[in-house]
Write an enzyme that holds these catalytic residues in place. Structure first.
Site, PDB file in Angstrom:
ATOM      1  N   SER A 146       0.844  -1.200   0.000  1.00  0.00           N
ATOM      2  CA  SER A 146       0.000   0.000   0.000  1.00  0.00           C
ATOM      3  C   SER A 146       0.875   1.244   0.000  1.00  0.00           C
ATOM      4  O   SER A 146       1.862   1.307   0.744  1.00  0.00           O
ATOM      5  CB  SER A 146      -0.872   0.029   1.259  1.00  0.00           C
ATOM      6  OG  SER A 146      -1.700  -1.115   1.323  1.00  0.00           O
ATOM      7  N   SER A 147       0.514   2.239  -0.817  1.00  0.00           N
ATOM      8  CA  SER A 147       1.171   3.545  -0.820  1.00  0.00           C
ATOM      9  C   SER A 147       2.666   3.397  -1.132  1.00  0.00           C
ATOM     10  O   SER A 147       3.015   2.961  -2.216  1.00  0.00           O
ATOM     11  CB  SER A 147       0.899   4.225   0.523  1.00  0.00           C
ATOM     12  OG  SER A 147       1.313   5.562   0.493  1.00  0.00           O
TER      13      SER A 147
END
Ligand SMILES: *[C@@H]1O[C@H](CO)[C@@H](O)[C@H](O)[C@H]1NC(C)=O
Ligand SMILES: *[C@@H]1O[C@H](CO)[C@@H](O)[C@H](O)[C@H]1NC(C)=O
Ligand SMILES: *[C@@H]1O[C@H](CO)[C@@H](O)[C@H](O)[C@H]1NC(C)=O
Length: 302
Positions: A146-147
């Site tokens: 994520s991210s």
């Protein structure tokens, strides 16, 4: 929700009180373990591993990479992969960034090169160690994050295409989009983050192929999630990432094979460009798109 659950418990209310409609997230049954001495670790990245009580024969491996300010333990408890490992018998590797602020280095030349001596190299060495130690299935190694972990997912797919069968990026940027002109390690790239780093599919594809010159084998299939209301990594990064993998796989960016509205849920649109690329654009969703564990298992074929 935790507060309400505590209050419910104090008041002696039934566990399934209407205050708490979501079933509680099942806990993973085993503890996360740190592994030291997994091999060469040029960037001093920490390795944590989740080995379920019942391991599949020749287990698949998922590398699950945390977001900025995250930790291996935070991603272990906040993502569904360990519980899914309990059900399916695969291993999860949770690398942990060595930098203060704990984003990943996706900016230096080292990180953006196959065996270049950056975080990507250390993470690849963790996979090699786990494959050997647990007689893992080298044809079923996957990467997700994520991210900042999604940025690294794209970087791992670009720098170690021979290692991964598939990657899923939740709200990241194209591989190389964060590259630093001054070769900073763990640098922030504002032009990329704000969606100003744009290029043609061919140019983005060459950024990938330049990370491992001469490589001519298969490459992981990719699934790219992004929210249209992302104010941390501009939504334009979705389009640039799609262009990058479209370029790599020789698809047509303007002609997905299928476009499915309201799939996998209301407001999301799924664009399938071919066997190796799926984009999921989440209307109205910010940073980051929530992980979809069951769908990830389907994409990985687990
Ligand atoms: C940011 O990344 C772009 C590529 O996306 C690169 O051209 C640019 O030089 C980088 N900016 C800095 C300040 O390093
Ligand atoms: C792929 O690369 C290998 C190793 O460099 C080389 O031996 C082989 O001929 C190449 N195959 C193709 C189809 O170019
Ligand atoms: C990026 O892709 C999404 C989904 O296909 C599309 O709605 C949007 O218009 C695109 N943005 C740009 C700037 O091309």
């Amino acid at each position: 929700m935790k507060f309400l659950t505590t209050i419910s418990a104090l008041l002696g209310l039934a566990a399934a009180s209407p205050l708490d409609p979501e079933p509680p997230l099942k806990r993973a049954t085993q503890a996360l373990q740190q592994v030291t001495g997994f091999g060469t670790n040029p960037s001093n990245t920490k390795m944590y591993i989740y080995v379920p009580a019942t391991l599949a024969a020749s287990p698949p491996i998922i590398v699950a990479i945390h977001y900025c300010t995250g930790t291996a333990n935070g991603y272990y408890s906040g993502s569904p992969y360990a519980q899914l490992a309990d059900q399916k018998g695969f291993i999860v590797i949770y690398p942990e960034s060595p930098y203060s602020g704990t984003c990943w280095d996706v900016s230096s030349k080292s990180a953006l090169s196959h065996d270049g001596g950056g975080d990507s190299n250390s993470i690849a060495n963790m996979v090699t160690y786990a494959l050997d130690k647990y007689q893992g299935d080298a044809t079923k190694v996957f990467v997700t994050g994520s991210s900042s972990g999604a940025m690294m997912t794209n970087v791992m797919a670009a720098t170690y295409p021979e290692m991964f069968a598939a990657g899923i990026a939740y709200s990241g940027v194209a591989a190389g989009c964060f590259m630093s002109a001054s070769n900073a390690v763990d640098g922030w790239n504002n032009s990329c983050a704000t969606g100003q780093s744009t290029a043609t599919a061919a140019k983005w594809a060459s950024v990938v192929t330049d990370m491992y010159p001469g490589y001519n084998g298969t490459r992981p299939k990719m699934q790219i999630y992004h929210g249209s209301a992302d104010t941390t990594l501009a939504p334009r990064n979705y389009n640039e990432t799609i262009k990058q993998w479209v370029g790599v796989f020789g698809y047509d960016e303007n002609a997905p094979v299928t476009t499915q509205a309201n799939s996998p849920q209301n407001g999301y649109t799924t664009y399938t460009y071919g066997d190796h690329l799926v984009g999921i654009y989440a209307q109205g969703v910010g940073h980051t798109v929530p992980i979809r564990g069951a769908d990830d298992m389907k994409f990985f074929g687990l």
